[in-house]
Scaffold this active site. Structure first.
Site, PDB file in Angstrom:
ATOM      1  CB  THR A 152     -39.914  49.302 -68.591  1.00  0.00           C
ATOM      2  OG1 THR A 152     -39.409  50.174 -69.585  1.00  0.00           O
ATOM      3  CG2 THR A 152     -38.947  48.160 -68.426  1.00  0.00           C
ATOM      4  NE  ARG A 180     -36.248  56.233 -76.306  1.00  0.00           N
ATOM      5  CZ  ARG A 180     -36.620  55.580 -75.212  1.00  0.00           C
ATOM      6  NH1 ARG A 180     -37.050  54.326 -75.285  1.00  0.00           N
ATOM      7  NH2 ARG A 180     -36.579  56.164 -74.045  1.00  0.00           N
ATOM      8  CB  ILE A 181     -31.729  52.184 -78.262  1.00  0.00           C
ATOM      9  CG1 ILE A 181     -31.758  51.498 -79.641  1.00  0.00           C
ATOM     10  CG2 ILE A 181     -31.393  51.166 -77.175  1.00  0.00           C
ATOM     11  CD1 ILE A 181     -30.413  50.957 -80.094  1.00  0.00           C
ATOM     12  N   GLY A 182     -33.847  52.848 -75.688  1.00  0.00           N
ATOM     13  CA  GLY A 182     -33.960  53.377 -74.328  1.00  0.00           C
ATOM     14  C   GLY A 182     -32.903  52.804 -73.407  1.00  0.00           C
ATOM     15  CG  ASP A 183     -33.904  52.976 -69.299  1.00  0.00           C
ATOM     16  OD1 ASP A 183     -34.842  53.041 -70.133  1.00  0.00           O
ATOM     17  OD2 ASP A 183     -34.083  52.692 -68.114  1.00  0.00           O
ATOM     18  CB  THR A 203     -39.893  51.390 -65.161  1.00  0.00           C
ATOM     19  OG1 THR A 203     -40.935  51.968 -65.975  1.00  0.00           O
ATOM     20  CG2 THR A 203     -40.319  51.482 -63.709  1.00  0.00           C
ATOM     21  N   GLY A 204     -39.132  54.180 -66.574  1.00  0.00           N
ATOM     22  CA  GLY A 204     -39.352  55.620 -66.645  1.00  0.00           C
ATOM     23  C   GLY A 204     -38.676  56.171 -67.877  1.00  0.00           C
ATOM     24  N   GLY A 206     -36.288  56.737 -70.326  1.00  0.00           N
ATOM     25  CA  GLY A 206     -35.013  56.065 -70.548  1.00  0.00           C
ATOM     26  C   GLY A 206     -33.851  57.022 -70.739  1.00  0.00           C
TER      27      GLY A 206
HETATM   28  N1  ASP Z   1     -37.423  53.046 -69.679  1.00  0.00           N
HETATM   29  C1  ASP Z   1     -38.194  52.741 -70.840  1.00  0.00           C
HETATM   30  C2  ASP Z   1     -37.622  53.441 -72.022  1.00  0.00           C
HETATM   31  O1  ASP Z   1     -37.312  54.614 -71.944  1.00  0.00           O
HETATM   32  C3  ASP Z   1     -39.614  53.089 -70.709  1.00  0.00           C
HETATM   33  C4  ASP Z   1     -40.175  52.976 -69.313  1.00  0.00           C
HETATM   34  O2  ASP Z   1     -39.703  52.249 -68.496  1.00  0.00           O
HETATM   35  O3  ASP Z   1     -41.151  53.647 -68.962  1.00  0.00           O
HETATM   36  O4  ASP Z   1     -37.478  52.818 -73.040  1.00  0.00           O
END
Ligand code: ASP
Length: 273
Positions: A152, A180-183, A203-204, A206
């Site tokens: 992200t 799919r919707i992330g964080d 980031t990571g 979600g």
């Molecule tokens: N957090 C983001 C998601 O899950 C991806 C990321 O930050 O690595 O959509």
């Protein structure tokens, strides 16, 4: 008067060693783009940094983002202001040139916090947000297919009046199911800010950020007087121990310097103050 500050990250996902320097340079260019807008306020600075990164093909946002399980790009973005807790997000976008612009438009419209998919595209067209052919987001299908995990881009800014803002944009996680919707577009999960305490951006994975309500938790810890470095590190330790999830976070407290933490081999970030 407050001391202006900006911190920008380019994602905590796994990347080939050879790309790390290039990604760091891209994040530093975004930091410069954001910092040059700081006199227009925290929101302008955070958005300028993220908007820049949406155009950096090596980063997983906008152009060059990772592909879902159908081999298509679906983008999420979010923005939040700490003065009045206004927030806007847009998700599952295929044809919006700059997802962060749409997140800002949703926030400014004020009726809703999060719009997704076809309805979000319609709102974008009706509000004069620039649209794009979905094919422009795929610059190098082979490289985008080989991208691993998640990433992200995000920015947190504090301006001279002590206003804070956060902006985030992402392609999400590679191979995700369509829809799919992330964080990243969800306040409290991937971003949160309150001028009284500070602002954070994650980031990571979600799903882990959503399940832990991690961004909101971090701001509550700032509220309770924890220092920003401990908040960032503590959130990442929580992510690691509780859900064994990869991730990173950036933080700017109400006063004091920005900081970053991550549990992956690398997370390019840069700051200015
Ligand atoms: N957090 C983001 C998601 O899950 C991806 C990321 O930050 O690595 O959509």
């Amino acid at each position: 008067m407050a001391r202006p500050a900006l911190i920008v990250h380019g994602g905590a996902g796994p990347v080939p060693e050879a790309e790390r320097g290039l990604r760091q340079a891209a994040v530093e260019r975004a930091r410069d783009a954001g910092w040059s807008a700081i006199s227009r306020g925290a929101l302008a600075a955070a958005v300028a940094a993220v908007r820049h990164m949406e155009d950096e093909p090596l980063l997983n946002a906008g152009i060059g983002a990772c592909l879902n399980s159908d081999g298509e790009v679906e983008l999420d973005a979010g923005v939040m202001e700490g003065a009045n807790l206004r927030a806007g997000g847009a998700a599952c976008l295929r044809d919006v040139r700059h997802p962060i612009d749409l997140a800002v438009a949703v926030m400014e419209d004020g009726r809703h916090v999060l719009l997704a998919a076809a309805g979000a595209s319609r709102f974008a067209r009706e509000h004069g947000v620039q649209m794009a052919d979905p094919s422009i987001f795929i610059t190098d299908r082979k490289r985008q297919e080989l991208m691993q995990g998640a990433d992200t881009v995000g920015a947190v800014a504090r301006d001279g009046e002590g206003r804070l803002a956060v902006a985030v944009s992402t392609g999400g996680v590679k191979g995700k199911l369509p829809g799919r919707i992330g964080d990243s577009p969800i306040p409290g999960a991937g971003l949160y800010v309150d001028d009284r305490f500070g602002g954070v951006c994650g980031t990571g994975l979600g799903e882990a950020f959503i399940r832990l309500g991690l961004a909101r938790l971090m701001v509550v810890e700032l509220q309770h007087g924890m220092d920003a470095a401990s908040v960032a590190q503590g959130a990442i330790d929580h992510l690691t121990k509780t859900l064994k999830a990869p991730g990173g976070a950036i933080v700017i407290p109400r006063e004091g310097s920005p900081c970053a933490a991550f549990n992956t081999p690398a997370m390019p970030w840069a700051m200015a103050e």
